[in-house]
Structure formats: C-alpha cells, structure tokens
Design a protein around this motif. Structure first.
Motif, PDB file in Angstrom:
ATOM      1  N   VAL A  80      16.618  27.413  29.220  1.00  0.00           N
ATOM      2  CA  VAL A  80      15.764  27.325  30.402  1.00  0.00           C
ATOM      3  C   VAL A  80      15.425  25.869  30.700  1.00  0.00           C
ATOM      4  O   VAL A  80      15.454  25.424  31.856  1.00  0.00           O
ATOM      5  CB  VAL A  80      14.482  28.161  30.210  1.00  0.00           C
ATOM      6  CG1 VAL A  80      13.556  28.004  31.402  1.00  0.00           C
ATOM      7  CG2 VAL A  80      14.838  29.629  30.003  1.00  0.00           C
ATOM      8  N   VAL A  81      15.115  25.095  29.655  1.00  0.00           N
ATOM      9  CA  VAL A  81      14.806  23.675  29.849  1.00  0.00           C
ATOM     10  C   VAL A  81      16.019  22.945  30.419  1.00  0.00           C
ATOM     11  O   VAL A  81      15.905  22.158  31.363  1.00  0.00           O
ATOM     12  CB  VAL A  81      14.360  23.035  28.521  1.00  0.00           C
ATOM     13  CG1 VAL A  81      14.209  21.525  28.677  1.00  0.00           C
ATOM     14  CG2 VAL A  81      13.047  23.648  28.055  1.00  0.00           C
ATOM     15  N   CYS A  82      17.198  23.202  29.854  1.00  0.00           N
ATOM     16  CA  CYS A  82      18.416  22.546  30.339  1.00  0.00           C
ATOM     17  C   CYS A  82      18.687  22.911  31.795  1.00  0.00           C
ATOM     18  O   CYS A  82      19.102  22.062  32.595  1.00  0.00           O
ATOM     19  CB  CYS A  82      19.609  22.932  29.469  1.00  0.00           C
ATOM     20  SG  CYS A  82      19.520  22.313  27.766  1.00  0.00           S
ATOM     21  N   ARG A  83      18.456  24.168  32.159  1.00  0.00           N
ATOM     22  CA  ARG A  83      18.666  24.595  33.540  1.00  0.00           C
ATOM     23  C   ARG A  83      17.657  23.925  34.477  1.00  0.00           C
ATOM     24  O   ARG A  83      18.009  23.451  35.559  1.00  0.00           O
ATOM     25  CB  ARG A  83      18.543  26.115  33.646  1.00  0.00           C
ATOM     26  CG  ARG A  83      18.756  26.657  35.065  1.00  0.00           C
ATOM     27  CD  ARG A  83      18.599  28.159  35.130  1.00  0.00           C
ATOM     28  NE  ARG A  83      19.534  28.830  34.239  1.00  0.00           N
ATOM     29  CZ  ARG A  83      19.176  29.495  33.137  1.00  0.00           C
ATOM     30  NH1 ARG A  83      17.900  29.601  32.796  1.00  0.00           N
ATOM     31  NH2 ARG A  83      20.072  30.064  32.365  1.00  0.00           N
ATOM     32  N   GLU A  84      16.388  23.876  34.054  1.00  0.00           N
ATOM     33  CA  GLU A  84      15.350  23.294  34.898  1.00  0.00           C
ATOM     34  C   GLU A  84      15.616  21.815  35.163  1.00  0.00           C
ATOM     35  O   GLU A  84      15.341  21.302  36.247  1.00  0.00           O
ATOM     36  CB  GLU A  84      13.982  23.478  34.234  1.00  0.00           C
ATOM     37  CG  GLU A  84      12.817  23.038  35.081  1.00  0.00           C
ATOM     38  CD  GLU A  84      11.468  23.462  34.522  1.00  0.00           C
ATOM     39  OE1 GLU A  84      10.445  23.100  35.126  1.00  0.00           O
ATOM     40  OE2 GLU A  84      11.433  24.164  33.484  1.00  0.00           O
ATOM     41  N   LEU A  85      16.184  21.118  34.178  1.00  0.00           N
ATOM     42  CA  LEU A  85      16.474  19.691  34.321  1.00  0.00           C
ATOM     43  C   LEU A  85      17.874  19.434  34.852  1.00  0.00           C
ATOM     44  O   LEU A  85      18.274  18.270  34.966  1.00  0.00           O
ATOM     45  CB  LEU A  85      16.306  19.002  32.962  1.00  0.00           C
ATOM     46  CG  LEU A  85      14.873  18.964  32.419  1.00  0.00           C
ATOM     47  CD1 LEU A  85      14.851  18.352  31.030  1.00  0.00           C
ATOM     48  CD2 LEU A  85      13.964  18.170  33.354  1.00  0.00           C
ATOM     49  N   ASP A  86      18.625  20.502  35.160  1.00  0.00           N
ATOM     50  CA  ASP A  86      20.002  20.385  35.648  1.00  0.00           C
ATOM     51  C   ASP A  86      20.837  19.565  34.672  1.00  0.00           C
ATOM     52  O   ASP A  86      21.553  18.629  35.056  1.00  0.00           O
ATOM     53  CB  ASP A  86      20.034  19.757  37.036  1.00  0.00           C
ATOM     54  CG  ASP A  86      21.392  19.957  37.731  1.00  0.00           C
ATOM     55  OD1 ASP A  86      22.122  20.895  37.359  1.00  0.00           O
ATOM     56  OD2 ASP A  86      21.719  19.167  38.644  1.00  0.00           O
TER      57      ASP A  86
END
Length: 254
Positions: A80-86
């Motif tokens: 989720v963190v990786c997705r939120e930060l693209d």
C-alpha cells in the motif's frame, strides 16, 4: 442550506470546532453553493533510506509527521505504501533496525492492510493516532522503483522510476544481466525472455537516457552502474519488454 455563519480562526483541526453565529441574514440558494479546491497533500513518506522509494515509513496526522509501529507489519502493508508513493512493487517490509529510526510520535499500530488499499490511511489498525510507545520497531519498506506494465506482475514493458517519473527503457541499452536483476528485484524468479515493444502496449513515457550496466548480482536495478547518456536513437518502437519466470515461494510440509 446551512443556516449559520461559520467563523473559523483557521487553526482548528475540524470545521465542527469552529464558532458559529446565529442564522445568517443572507438570502442563499443553491446558486450560492460553495466549492473548494485543496492542495493535494502527501500523507506518507519514507525517510533514512538509500533511495526515495525505501526507508522508514512516516505518516502525516493532524499536521505532524510520525512513525508506524511494525507490530503486524508485512508485505501487504508495504504494498500500500509503495502504491501510494507510486514506487512500484514492494520488495521487503522492514524494521528500523534495517532502515533507521523515524521521528515524531507513533501514529499507527498494528496496520491491517489487505494490500489493495490506495492509501495507508484507508487500512484498518488496532490503534490509529494513539501516540503510544511502540514496544517493537518502526516500520519500513523497500519498493522496487521498477515495474513491468501491460502484462502481469512478472511480465510486461519495462519502466524505471527516475526523479519521480516513470521512464521506458530502450532495448539497445538492456541485456541479460539487467534482466536478471529486474526479475530478482520483483521476486519473479529468473528471466525467461527479453522482448521488443511489439509484445506489449506502448505508452507515451519519457525514455531512459543512460545505459544500464548490471553485473547481474545486484539486488535492485538502481544499484547497477550506468554510463553517460547513450548515443542510440531510441523511440517507443525500441521499448524493452521482459518475461520473468514468476516462481512462487512454496512451503513443503511433511
């Protein structure tokens, strides 16, 4: 229509904490409805890492940055963190023993993400904003900064994140050693095939301008040496695609 005048000082955390006057005297209709555009805020960041896509997780809560306790922290939360930060796919979920301490209060404890949420704040948590003492460590992540687009998680057109911009890679500057690093970084086993642009959809992205010179044993593509901008005349007809084996990790019981 709201019938009272709102009289905020501007420092309140919620609109309901603002003073109000008695019913206003203005003659309002829905032609007078108010709209608002706020600046998009970044609510999560990574600090003390060796790249913009790795480090200790900090979240912004009520105007202050704080940490996430790594109780229950796993790859679903990291995704989720990786997705939120693209920042591509999650490579590892870490503690501060591996990426360094964060700062501020502990804002989140025992994150319960499924992995599909768009932001960390949409995940469940045993306690959110509790400002307690984490008996464990601060949560951290390593995101790939590389992704395969237009196929599956382990196959597609190759893009690399550089200065917060996803870039396509020219097939003239990419070889088998580079493919081995990408597949390893994405936890997709060994490379099966390096393909041309015709195998996957083209996108109007910028082109990576340096030649990647991996030895093949690096854990991340960003750790590979690069040359000066290459002299090849590359277009999106030269985009490189990649198929990795996509090996799964199996637990055998007997």
């Amino acid at each position: 229509m709201w019938t009272q005048e709102i009289q905020c000082n501007g420092n309140e955390s919620q609109i309901h904490f603002c003073p109000t006057s008695p019913s206003h005297k203005h003659s309002c209709s829905h032609d007078n409805n108010v709209g608002l555009v706020c600046a998009e805020m970044i609510n999560v960041r990574l600090v003390n890492g060796n790249s913009p896509c790795s480090g200790t997780v900090e979240v912004l809560h009520r105007g202050q940055w704080g940490t996430v306790c790594d109780d229950g922290w796993d790859l679903a939360d990291a995704a989720v963190v990786c997705r939120e930060l693209d920042c591509g796919e999650p490579v590892d979920a870490l503690s501060d023993a591996q990426v360094g301490l964060g700062s501020g209060p502990v804002w989140m404890n025992n994150a319960m993400c499924t992995g599909s949420e768009s932001t960390l704040k949409k995940c469940g948590s045993v306690i959110w904003g509790f400002q307690g003492v984490c008996q464990s460590k601060s949560a951290g992540v390593i995101c790939s900064g590389v992704r395969l687009v237009g196929g599956s998680r382990c196959s597609g057109r190759l893009e690399i994140l550089h200065d917060q911009t996803w870039m396509s890679v020219c097939d003239a500057v990419f070889d088998q050693q580079d493919a081995e690093v990408v597949c390893r970084e994405l936890d997709c086993g060994a490379p099966v095939q390096v393909l041309g642009a015709a195998a996957f959809d083209k996108e109007d992205t910028q082109m990576w301008t340096q030649e990647i010179q991996c030895r093949g044993n690096e854990s991340q593509i960003h750790l590979c040496p690069t040359s000066l901008p290459h002299k090849y005349n590359c277009s999106h007809d030269n985009d490189v695609g990649l198929v990795c084996a996509g090996l799964s990790k199996l637990l055998l019981l007997h």
